[in-house]
Write a protein that holds these residues in place. Sequence first.
Motif, PDB file in Angstrom:
ATOM      1  N   SER A  48      52.157  28.620  72.756  1.00 29.39           N
ATOM      2  CA  SER A  48      51.792  29.138  74.071  1.00 29.39           C
ATOM      3  C   SER A  48      51.069  30.471  73.914  1.00 29.39           C
ATOM      4  O   SER A  48      51.264  31.186  72.927  1.00 29.39           O
ATOM      5  N   GLY A  49      50.225  30.813  74.902  1.00 31.34           N
ATOM      6  CA  GLY A  49      49.542  32.098  74.851  1.00 31.34           C
ATOM      7  C   GLY A  49      48.301  32.121  75.719  1.00 31.34           C
ATOM      8  O   GLY A  49      48.017  31.171  76.454  1.00 31.34           O
ATOM      9  N   PRO A  50      47.532  33.221  75.631  1.00 32.16           N
ATOM     10  CA  PRO A  50      46.342  33.374  76.472  1.00 32.16           C
ATOM     11  C   PRO A  50      45.177  32.515  75.982  1.00 32.16           C
ATOM     12  O   PRO A  50      45.069  32.218  74.795  1.00 32.16           O
ATOM     13  N   ILE A  69      50.715  20.724  78.772  1.00 33.36           N
ATOM     14  CA  ILE A  69      50.593  22.171  78.851  1.00 33.36           C
ATOM     15  C   ILE A  69      50.642  22.579  80.321  1.00 33.36           C
ATOM     16  O   ILE A  69      50.236  21.814  81.195  1.00 33.36           O
ATOM     17  N   VAL A  70      51.154  23.768  80.585  1.00 29.94           N
ATOM     18  CA  VAL A  70      51.117  24.327  81.939  1.00 29.94           C
ATOM     19  C   VAL A  70      50.154  25.504  81.898  1.00 29.94           C
ATOM     20  O   VAL A  70      50.355  26.453  81.134  1.00 29.94           O
ATOM     21  N   LEU A 100      53.117  25.603  76.411  1.00 31.20           N
ATOM     22  CA  LEU A 100      53.296  24.229  75.948  1.00 31.20           C
ATOM     23  C   LEU A 100      54.552  23.647  76.577  1.00 31.20           C
ATOM     24  O   LEU A 100      55.567  24.331  76.703  1.00 31.20           O
ATOM     25  N   ILE A 101      54.503  22.368  76.957  1.00 32.46           N
ATOM     26  CA  ILE A 101      55.656  21.726  77.586  1.00 32.46           C
ATOM     27  C   ILE A 101      56.720  21.376  76.556  1.00 32.46           C
ATOM     28  O   ILE A 101      57.902  21.654  76.747  1.00 32.46           O
ATOM     29  N   ALA A 102      56.311  20.770  75.454  1.00 35.31           N
ATOM     30  CA  ALA A 102      57.271  20.377  74.406  1.00 35.31           C
ATOM     31  C   ALA A 102      56.534  20.168  73.094  1.00 35.31           C
ATOM     32  O   ALA A 102      56.317  19.049  72.661  1.00 35.31           O
TER      33      ALA A 102
END
Length: 192
Positions: A48-50, A69-70, A100-102
Amino acid sequence: MRVLRATDYRVMPWKNGGGTTTEIAVSPDGAGLDDFDWRVSMARVERSGPFSNFAGIDRTLSVLEGEGIVLDVAGRPPQRVTAASQPFSFPADQPTSAALIAGPITDFNVMTRRSRILHSVERLAISTAAEIPAEAGSTLILCHRGHAIFPGAAPIRVGPLDTLLLGPDASVLRVQPAPDVTLFVIRIIAAA
């Protein structure tokens, strides 16, 4: 009409240095991250990140592999993007972060320079012969899953992650899936 094979795509670092992207096609040929009119690519997102900021660019993101992804784009409600959801369009010059979702995903990106170019991205799951209308500009067809045959005097067969690039002279393309196929159809036209 050109066939772009997945084995020939160019791998390069992300603009923010956080990973790598696989460039499928760019216009004009050889353009860099700051001077393209349009760009089609895939990226493996491990954490996850920018997101990288691209001034004056519109972007559409789809998930090819992984749970999803959200995306949190400034000024919008968070958007969940999965392999089953429709492609998600947003301005690439707005602050955007992703969760990230999973686990890791592979995403598919289409980016166009807002002042000159417009684009649309459509996911098609087909199991019988179909016709795909092309645009007056350029049309790209990425074979996501399965294999597809484009009949003609010299039939063209594309496999997973191969892309067919059609120029402005194409109007309708007939496709034969073998047996089930998922395609992404990208239409690129000049802005009015």
